[in-house]
Scaffold this motif. Structure first.
Motif, PDB file in Angstrom:
ATOM      1  N   PHE A 209       0.805  -1.220   0.000  1.00 18.47           N
ATOM      2  CA  PHE A 209       0.000   0.000   0.000  1.00 18.47           C
ATOM      3  C   PHE A 209       0.840   1.272   0.000  1.00 18.47           C
ATOM      4  O   PHE A 209       0.550   2.215  -0.753  1.00 18.47           O
ATOM      5  CB  PHE A 209      -0.958   0.003   1.189  1.00 18.47           C
ATOM      6  N   VAL A 213       0.121   3.978  -2.879  1.00 17.77           N
ATOM      7  CA  VAL A 213      -0.651   5.178  -2.556  1.00 17.77           C
ATOM      8  C   VAL A 213       0.132   6.453  -2.880  1.00 17.77           C
ATOM      9  O   VAL A 213      -0.461   7.521  -3.129  1.00 17.77           O
ATOM     10  CB  VAL A 213      -1.093   5.157  -1.071  1.00 17.77           C
ATOM     11  N   ASN A 316      -6.333  -5.227  -5.701  1.00 23.30           N
ATOM     12  CA  ASN A 316      -5.994  -4.258  -4.654  1.00 23.30           C
ATOM     13  C   ASN A 316      -5.017  -3.204  -5.155  1.00 23.30           C
ATOM     14  O   ASN A 316      -5.014  -2.072  -4.674  1.00 23.30           O
ATOM     15  CB  ASN A 316      -5.399  -4.977  -3.442  1.00 23.30           C
ATOM     16  N   ALA A 320      -5.634   0.690  -4.874  1.00 17.02           N
ATOM     17  CA  ALA A 320      -4.714   1.476  -4.046  1.00 17.02           C
ATOM     18  C   ALA A 320      -4.296   2.777  -4.719  1.00 17.02           C
ATOM     19  O   ALA A 320      -3.878   3.723  -4.041  1.00 17.02           O
ATOM     20  CB  ALA A 320      -3.489   0.643  -3.698  1.00 17.02           C
ATOM     21  N   ILE A 369      -9.152   3.917  -2.356  1.00 22.37           N
ATOM     22  CA  ILE A 369      -7.851   3.952  -1.690  1.00 22.37           C
ATOM     23  C   ILE A 369      -7.987   3.529  -0.234  1.00 22.37           C
ATOM     24  O   ILE A 369      -7.188   2.739   0.287  1.00 22.37           O
ATOM     25  CB  ILE A 369      -7.221   5.360  -1.805  1.00 22.37           C
ATOM     26  N   ALA A 372      -8.450  -0.241  -0.050  1.00 19.72           N
ATOM     27  CA  ALA A 372      -7.204  -0.971  -0.298  1.00 19.72           C
ATOM     28  C   ALA A 372      -6.264  -0.902   0.896  1.00 19.72           C
ATOM     29  O   ALA A 372      -5.491  -1.842   1.143  1.00 19.72           O
ATOM     30  CB  ALA A 372      -6.514  -0.427  -1.545  1.00 19.72           C
ATOM     31  N   SER A 376      -3.352  -4.228   3.127  1.00 20.74           N
ATOM     32  CA  SER A 376      -1.911  -4.093   2.942  1.00 20.74           C
ATOM     33  C   SER A 376      -1.213  -5.428   3.213  1.00 20.74           C
ATOM     34  O   SER A 376      -1.709  -6.279   3.956  1.00 20.74           O
ATOM     35  CB  SER A 376      -1.355  -3.031   3.893  1.00 20.74           C
TER      36      SER A 376
END
Length: 399
Positions: A209, A213, A316, A320, A369, A372, A376
């Motif tokens: 993540f 991100v 994912n 993310a 986001i 997701a 992690s």
């Protein structure tokens, strides 16, 4: 886990490579509290010869012990693992006769085990936890041979005949019954494995993540040509026919396919359209930014018995970076209900793509986001670790 453990991962994949691997992600994080030995995919003599011909890349010098077969390497998580390469084994999957197969396979096992025992002696490994990652052949053969306190079968995909032939089914069943526990990546695989072993658990795939991100979209892209993107292996799982029809229905959208082309038919049939582009595999650190450039991400897998087992890593990863997702109904992914679109026909798939693009918003991006973030790899490694701890307590830390 209260006590530091020795974990030996009998892998069916390589550590390094051009795509994300759940085994690598988990082992990198388990190494924060444990000593991890990752045993690289057992390359064959054929792999070695193909490397000489420059058709693939195998660590030949390490296989032949011309360079150290055991190396301590630093992971992306700032941890260290021991990375072990075993000697070249014989390619045996093509052998139809089981007696002949077993004769030569046992030779492979002896080489594999001999290298492991040498490493155990060097590192003073006494009673490890052995995690066989999608490798029932070597996992089954190692039971009781390494003085292990636990045998865990990490099963992250469905069992098929493409590589090992039909004998894989019997081996998978035997190993599933004999191991101490099974950890799967999907509810479907778990329901199947529980028939053979009640100690079956689920740890679903995650996402790095923090890395993704950083590249996440802040808002909907304002551009005239919208991009429908796919990143990953272009292989036998891919639904060519559906995508062919979808591309024809949406001539004003750009379709970008990025990844290792393992099924040439995909490119042959789709590159004839003017709105389609193919790109080679990219480095892992380039993936987040590439995904964030898409207006919508797709997972167009065939609906069949094998693909029912899949919990796709990319789902994912798309989310993310805030990208909407449209997929075929190849697997039942209840966790994502209301967060992604699932379409069972080419017409519905095309409509879903249009809806996701036209109805996207800053708020929806933020929700993806946030969703997701719950998935992690750090969270998944903690789940995995908790299961190991539970098993050790149940087994009374027996050797």
């Amino acid at each position: 886990m209260k006590e530091r453990q020795d974990i030996v991962c009998i892998a069916n994949t390589t550590w390094f490579g051009e795509y994300t691997k759940s085994t690598v992600q988990l082992m990198s994080r388990l190494a924060k509290n444990h000593r991890v030995i990752f045993v690289e995919y057992p390359f064959t003599i054929k792999d070695m010869l193909n490397t000489f011909r420059k058709k693939q890349h195998a660590p030949v010098k390490r296989m032949l012990n011309l360079e150290p077969s055991l190396e301590k390497i630093k992971t992306t998580e700032n941890t260290e693992i021991y990375h072990l390469v075993v000697p070249p084994v014989l390619p045996v999957d093509f052998i139809k006769n089981d007696a002949i197969f077993q004769f030569f396979f046992q030779r492979n096992i002896q080489l594999y085990q001999k290298r492991l025992r040498k490493v155990f002696k060097k590192l003073a490994v006494k009673d490890p936890i052995v995690i066989s990652a999608y490798n029932p052949f070597y996992g089954l053969s190692m039971i009781g041979k390494l003085n292990q306190k636990l045998n865990i079968y990490y099963c992250y995909d469905g069992i098929g005949t493409r590589r090992h032939g039909p004998r894989i089914f019997g081996i998978d069943e035997q190993f599933s019954k004999k191991c101490d526990a099974i950890i799967t990546t999907s509810d479907f695989i778990n329901s199947e494995k529980k028939k053979w072993n009640p100690n079956s658990f689920v740890v679903k795939n995650g996402v790095d993540f923090e890395s993704f991100v950083k590249e996440a979209k802040k808002d909907v892209h304002q551009k005239s040509k919208k991009i429908v993107g796919y990143i990953g292996s272009l292989d036998h799982r891919f639904d060519i026919e559906t995508m062919e029809k979808v591309i024809q229905q949406l001539p004003n959208y750009e379709f970008h396919f990025t990844g290792n082309l393992r099924n040439e038919e995909i490119k042959k049939r789709l590159e004839v359209f003017e709105n389609v582009q193919f790109f080679g595999a990219v480095k892992p650190n380039e993936v987040p930014g590439l995904l964030a450039s898409y207006d919508v991400g797709i997972i167009p897998y065939l609906v069949n018995e094998i693909n029912k087992n899949i919990y796709p890593l990319k789902i994912n990863e798309y989310m993310a970076v805030g990208v909407p997702v449209v997929m075929t109904p190849f697997a039942e992914l209840k966790d994502f209900e209301g967060m992604i679109s699932v379409a069972g026909s080419s017409e519905n798939f095309a409509t879903a793509l249009q809806n996701e693009i036209e109805q996207d918003s800053k708020d929806k991006i933020a929700k993806r986001i946030a969703f997701a973030a719950q998935n992690s790899w750090d969270a998944k490694a903690k789940e995995f670790n908790n299961i190991i701890e539970q098993l050790l307590e149940t087994n009374g830390n027996r050797k």
